[in-house]
Design a protein around this motif. Structure first.
Motif, short mmCIF file in Angstrom:
data_model
loop_
_atom_site.label_atom_id
_atom_site.label_comp_id
_atom_site.label_asym_id
_atom_site.label_seq_id
_atom_site.Cartn_x
_atom_site.Cartn_y
_atom_site.Cartn_z
N ALA A 155 0.84 -1.20 0.00
CA ALA A 155 0.00 0.00 0.00
C ALA A 155 0.87 1.25 0.00
O ALA A 155 0.61 2.21 -0.75
N LYS A 156 1.91 1.26 0.82
CA LYS A 156 2.81 2.43 0.88
C LYS A 156 3.57 2.61 -0.44
O LYS A 156 3.80 3.74 -0.87
N ALA A 157 3.92 1.50 -1.08
CA ALA A 157 4.62 1.59 -2.36
C ALA A 157 3.73 2.20 -3.42
O ALA A 157 4.17 3.06 -4.21
N TYR A 158 2.46 1.78 -3.45
CA TYR A 158 1.53 2.36 -4.42
C TYR A 158 1.25 3.83 -4.10
O TYR A 158 1.14 4.66 -5.00
N ALA A 159 1.15 4.16 -2.81
CA ALA A 159 0.92 5.55 -2.43
C ALA A 159 2.11 6.42 -2.82
O ALA A 159 1.94 7.56 -3.30
N LYS A 160 3.31 5.91 -2.63
CA LYS A 160 4.52 6.65 -3.00
C LYS A 160 4.55 6.89 -4.51
O LYS A 160 4.87 8.00 -4.97
N LYS A 161 4.19 5.87 -5.28
CA LYS A 161 4.17 6.01 -6.72
C LYS A 161 3.13 7.05 -7.15
O LYS A 161 3.37 7.86 -8.06
N ALA A 162 1.95 7.02 -6.49
CA ALA A 162 0.91 8.00 -6.80
C ALA A 162 1.38 9.41 -6.49
O ALA A 162 1.16 10.35 -7.29
N ALA A 163 2.03 9.58 -5.35
CA ALA A 163 2.52 10.91 -4.97
C ALA A 163 3.57 11.40 -5.96
O ALA A 163 3.61 12.59 -6.31
N GLU A 164 4.43 10.50 -6.42
CA GLU A 164 5.44 10.89 -7.42
C GLU A 164 4.78 11.30 -8.74
O GLU A 164 5.22 12.24 -9.39
N THR A 165 3.72 10.58 -9.10
CA THR A 165 3.00 10.95 -10.32
C THR A 165 2.34 12.32 -10.16
O THR A 165 2.37 13.15 -11.07
N ALA A 166 1.74 12.56 -8.99
CA ALA A 166 1.12 13.86 -8.74
C ALA A 166 2.14 14.98 -8.83
O ALA A 166 1.83 16.09 -9.29
N ASN A 167 3.36 14.71 -8.42
CA ASN A 167 4.40 15.72 -8.47
C ASN A 167 4.71 16.16 -9.90
O ASN A 167 5.17 17.27 -10.14
N ARG A 168 4.40 15.28 -10.87
CA ARG A 168 4.60 15.63 -12.27
C ARG A 168 3.69 16.78 -12.71
O ARG A 168 3.97 17.46 -13.71
N LEU A 169 2.60 16.99 -11.97
CA LEU A 169 1.69 18.09 -12.29
C LEU A 169 2.38 19.44 -12.16
O LEU A 169 1.94 20.43 -12.74
N ARG A 170 3.47 19.46 -11.40
CA ARG A 170 4.20 20.73 -11.20
C ARG A 170 4.92 21.17 -12.48
O ARG A 170 5.37 22.32 -12.57
N GLY A 171 4.99 20.28 -13.45
CA GLY A 171 5.60 20.64 -14.73
C GLY A 171 4.65 21.38 -15.65
O GLY A 171 5.05 21.82 -16.73
N PHE A 172 3.40 21.51 -15.22
CA PHE A 172 2.41 22.28 -15.98
C PHE A 172 2.15 23.59 -15.25
O PHE A 172 2.55 23.77 -14.09
N SER A 173 1.49 24.51 -15.87
CA SER A 173 1.17 25.79 -15.22
C SER A 173 -0.14 25.62 -14.44
O SER A 173 -1.22 26.05 -14.89
N LEU A 174 -0.03 24.98 -13.27
CA LEU A 174 -1.21 24.65 -12.47
C LEU A 174 -1.06 25.20 -11.05
O LEU A 174 0.04 25.54 -10.61
N ASP A 175 -2.16 25.26 -10.34
CA ASP A 175 -2.18 25.80 -8.98
C ASP A 175 -1.41 24.89 -8.02
O ASP A 175 -1.71 23.69 -7.90
N SER A 176 -0.43 25.45 -7.33
CA SER A 176 0.45 24.65 -6.47
C SER A 176 -0.28 24.10 -5.24
O SER A 176 0.02 22.99 -4.78
N GLU A 177 -1.22 24.87 -4.69
CA GLU A 177 -1.94 24.39 -3.51
C GLU A 177 -2.82 23.19 -3.85
O GLU A 177 -2.94 22.25 -3.05
N ALA A 178 -3.43 23.21 -5.03
CA ALA A 178 -4.24 22.07 -5.45
C ALA A 178 -3.35 20.84 -5.67
O ALA A 178 -3.73 19.72 -5.30
N ILE A 179 -2.17 21.04 -6.23
CA ILE A 179 -1.23 19.93 -6.40
C ILE A 179 -0.80 19.39 -5.05
O ILE A 179 -0.72 18.17 -4.84
N ASP A 180 -0.53 20.28 -4.10
CA ASP A 180 -0.14 19.85 -2.74
C ASP A 180 -1.20 18.93 -2.16
O ASP A 180 -0.87 17.90 -1.54
#
Length: 362
Positions: free
Chosen positions: A323-348
């Motif tokens: 479960a932690k491994a999948y959560a870590k992978k999901a969080a890393e994927t979410a971090n990719r959103l920072r490469g777009f011009s998107l709201d940082s608080e929503a990404i957080d």
């Protein structure tokens, strides 16, 4: 000491619950006032359905699905307005409807600290099981349609609304296919880790994560690339969420989770906990699990022995680590959103909630 993203997301979600619950209560009151029916007896039946649905929907809940609608929308830099909140409410009503149907299929008695819909109506009818089950289907169907209507009438343009409804309906259809797979695996009594993960993707990942995220993204007009990242995030985040849910379904506190910590064992649910206990356990541990799995009338002593076997076999640790491994992978994927011009608080929030969902106790 500064909060982690997980801690921040938890606090944000708690604040969100208070706001959407107030809106949901107002919605249910307005629906009751419609007073539908063609004579007084029918009006009373409908009123009781809606009062029960309101009570069920407003029991303590995470509201993670509704929050995903809001924060996916806010990735665009726009603040969620009344239209977005109505869409989020629609998602929460659909969730309540699916819980009513799921509890009927699982023969559960408790949901969010109160009686499941079939048990509520069974009690109202002096123990008539068939009536209780029939009403669980009817009330669930009605609430499902009310949820769809909230999204349909949320107030966005016709094009955006159509795309959001298309996403919602296809997502729930796929969830139904996942539910069918779930009950079919229970009948087969023969499943693999791949089956478990496929099941979690088809049910939880789609309707808890992907569907609400993409509804919010569609309403915000986000790009196909951003929606693709959200889908990838959802597949791993949803698996992590459900693996933790399965752990709480055996080892959680009923007072905290609002549901039985014995029903998964009694119902013979095809979880990773059971699979790995039967693979990794010694003969005595396997015997203890097999003695209770799928046996509705099993007693307390047998259940406690099975839980001890699941823990001591290494199965519990295996599920936690995965479960932690999948959560870590999901969080890393979410971090990719920072490469777009998107709201940082929503990404957080989106990144942090993936981690929080495997730390939670409810």
């Amino acid at each position: 000491m500064e909060d982690t993203l997980s801690q921040k997301a938890k606090k944000t979600l708690i604040a969100y619950v208070g706001k959407i619950d107030k809106m949901l209560a107002e919605y249910w009151d307005s629906e009751v006032k419609q007073n539908f029916g063609f004579n007084e007896r029918q009006k009373e039946v409908v009123r009781e359905m809606l009062v029960h649905a309101k009570e069920h929907n407003l029991r303590p809940a995470k509201r993670a699905r509704g929050a995903f609608v809001n924060f996916a929308y806010e990735l665009s830099g726009q603040k969620a307005d009344e239209r977005v909140w109505r869409a989020a409410m629609g998602v929460e009503l659909v969730h309540t409807a699916l819980l009513m149907h799921d509890d009927f299929m699982d023969r559960d008695s408790v949901r969010r600290g109160g009686p499941t819909t079939q048990k509520y109506y069974e009690g109202q009818a002096g123990g008539d099981i068939h009536y209780g089950e029939s009403m669980a289907v009817n009330v669930g169907d009605a609430v499902l349609c009310l949820g769809y209507q909230l999204l349909l009438d949320c107030g966005f343009s016709a094009d955006k609304t159509r795309l959001a409804m298309d996403q919602m309906l296809r997502g729930i259809a796929n969830t139904a296919y996942g539910q069918a797979y779930d009950v079919t695996l229970e009948m087969m009594r023969n499943w693999t880790e791949d089956d478990v993960i496929a099941l979690h993707r088809a049910k939880t990942a789609i309707y808890t994560y992907e569907n609400p995220l993409l509804v919010g993204a569609v309403l915000a007009g986000l790009s196909a690339e951003v929606k693709r990242v959200l889908s990838l995030y959802a597949m791993d985040g949803g698996v992590a969420f459900q693996l933790q849910d399965d752990i709480l379904g055996v080892f959680g506190s009923e007072e905290e989770t609002g549901k039985s910590a014995d029903s998964d064992l009694r119902q013979g649910k095809c979880t990773l906990l059971i699979l790995k206990a039967l693979e990794m356990g010694d003969d005595e541990q396997k015997k203890a699990v097999e003695a209770v799995w799928g046996k509705m009338a099993v007693g307390r002593a047998g259940l406690d022995l099975a839980k001890k076997a699941i823990s001591e076999s290494g199965s519990l640790d295996y599920s936690r680590k995965l479960a932690k491994a999948y959560a870590k992978k999901a969080a890393e994927t979410a971090n990719r959103l920072r490469g777009f011009s998107l709201d940082s608080e929503a990404i957080d929030y989106i990144q942090g909630i993936a981690e929080y969902m495997v730390e939670r106790k409810v």
